[in-house]
Design an enzyme around this catalytic site. Sequence first.
Site, short mmCIF file in Angstrom:
data_model
loop_
_atom_site.label_atom_id
_atom_site.label_comp_id
_atom_site.label_asym_id
_atom_site.label_seq_id
_atom_site.Cartn_x
_atom_site.Cartn_y
_atom_site.Cartn_z
N GLU A 102 0.82 -1.21 0.00
CA GLU A 102 0.00 0.00 0.00
C GLU A 102 0.85 1.27 0.00
O GLU A 102 0.50 2.27 -0.64
CB GLU A 102 -0.91 -0.01 1.24
CG GLU A 102 -1.91 1.13 1.28
CD GLU A 102 -2.85 0.98 2.46
OE1 GLU A 102 -3.26 2.02 3.00
OE2 GLU A 102 -3.17 -0.15 2.85
N ASP A 103 2.02 1.24 0.70
CA ASP A 103 2.77 2.47 0.94
C ASP A 103 4.14 2.53 0.28
O ASP A 103 4.86 3.52 0.42
CB ASP A 103 2.96 2.66 2.46
CG ASP A 103 1.65 2.90 3.19
OD1 ASP A 103 0.67 3.26 2.53
OD2 ASP A 103 1.61 2.72 4.42
#
Length: 630
Positions: free
Chosen positions: A91-92
């Site tokens: 996600e990051d």
Amino acid sequence: MEGKLSPAEATRMVEEMRDELFERAAECLPASELPRIHAAYELAAKAHGNQMRKSGIPYITHPISVARIALVELGMNTPAVQAALLHDVVEDTDYTLDDIKNAFGEDVGFLVGVLTKKTDGDYKVSKQIDNFKQMLDSINYDIRALLIKLSDRLHNMRTLGSMRTDKQMKIASETDYFYAPLANRLGLYEIKSELENLSMKFRSPQEYERIEKKINSYMRLHQQDIEEFLTPIRETLANEGVEAHVYARSRSVYALWRMMLDSGQTFKELEHVHQVNVVVKSDNRHASEKNQCLHVYSLLTDLYKERPYSMINFIDQPKENGYQAMHLQVMTHRGGWAEVHICTETMLRNSQLGCVMDRTESIDAWVQKFRGILRDIATSGSEGGFMESVISSFYNDDIIVFTPKGNSVVLPKGSTVLDFAYEIHTNVGNHAKFARINGKLCSIFTELHRGDRIEIGNDDLTWPEPHWLKHVNTYKARRAVNVSLAKSGNLTEEFPYVLCQECHPLPGDEIAGFKQADGTIAVHKRNCPTAISRSAKEGDSIVDVSLPVLPNRTYTTQILISSVDRYGLLLDLVRVISDDLHLCIDWLETKTVDYIVNTKIQIQVPSAYELSEAMRIIEQVKGVEEVRNL
């Protein structure tokens, strides 16, 4: 220290947390699996690199903490701990899900995939609800993803102080609305309790602090009385050769707030601020765990008088989340009723670890039921009411009721006869006209209680009406009523509002605002159930608002005054409110029973400050015992 760490200090912090995680892993997992934990950490540390949290500390401290919770507090296995370390990587960072699968296998990749939020912005309902649904759908394959997400949420809540107020409201409300009930349903009582308390602490800090101070004061004041009650129990059990840990502890801030909210009582009026726990050392060599608890029950009720009908046997009939114990109330030497919970060490450990324990027959049954309801929701296309459907069906405490033939039916607490009827069969619900509860004729809208025996009276001419929706709580019943209404064209519409007509916010209250499609802002008190629900589902619509104190603008509120009767009491109350406080009275109702006067008054006030000051001054009127805001 947060936000002011030097590079050397930050490195030392990460290394200490990493080493502690590795040490606990060495204690909990086979030595052959430790390299897999190390490898997952190395990739996570490399991926997150120099990323920092809002608090100013290295971001990698978050996945380390989540992995530690999953390992130590939930006792999860190696792939789950690896996924906890890697849960934010896709996600990051620039790493993909294929990278994770290639490095650690399909199992870890699946878990990370479930934990990775959508980023394309193509949401069917809203970002929050779609992410909830994505997570819940994972239960069709593996419950571990939910447990890792609970670990993630627990650490986020423990470190929420660094976030902006609006973010705190959003995250705290999500927690209260979704994650805490989920933890409860999975049998993770301690995690559920901590999430609830942290949610309230950040959502309504003033209210939290007020109740916390009252609890601390209560426990200090009653410490000697509590010990005088516990000592005979400890001595009797010891003389009988029963090994048990006997202690008292206060209920949580959140639990007491809920009790006050549900009952309408003040803190002073609450009967059970603390509870007594008797935890028996498990010894199956001589007696079953049930008989061990019954032995303690027998000894306890020889010491103290039992409150009639207060005993609840959660051992033979566990809660749907697997919780087992024996609850009862006994009279103390001071004349009050003490609530006592009797369980074994095994039962206590099960309530702490819930679905992680091996004894998961009840949890497995719940998971199967959960899968069925999710499939039903998906088939029906009920996306807009997805969260309401899930929450009402699964995340409340449950009760057990019975059919006329003695078959048990589990329903959420607060369910009505209609919910029961639809649980039996859709046609039974659609044609329900009356009921007999324990032999007594009752409305189909009557709320049920644990142990009720219900008989449904049907009439083929009876069909669902729009107001039935106000009297059903389960997803199954609500869906059936909506289907019937849709066929008959009787669906109703809801219209937007500005000030919530349920919680009646005032200037000076802890409030939250929500942007609406028509440009207005809906304003609620932060503890309003509607505000909590909307924050959990529409977090991006939260805005910081403050109701201004305007000239000649007042707000309607109601107060209840409890007094000891005397001549001229009502006249003095009206004089103080009208002449001294210069507040307008819309109406009042007063009733005297056995010299106790309860006076309900609707008044107009400019703000919460004037209301608080008015209540303080009214309390000084001779004979007034208590004033509370309704």
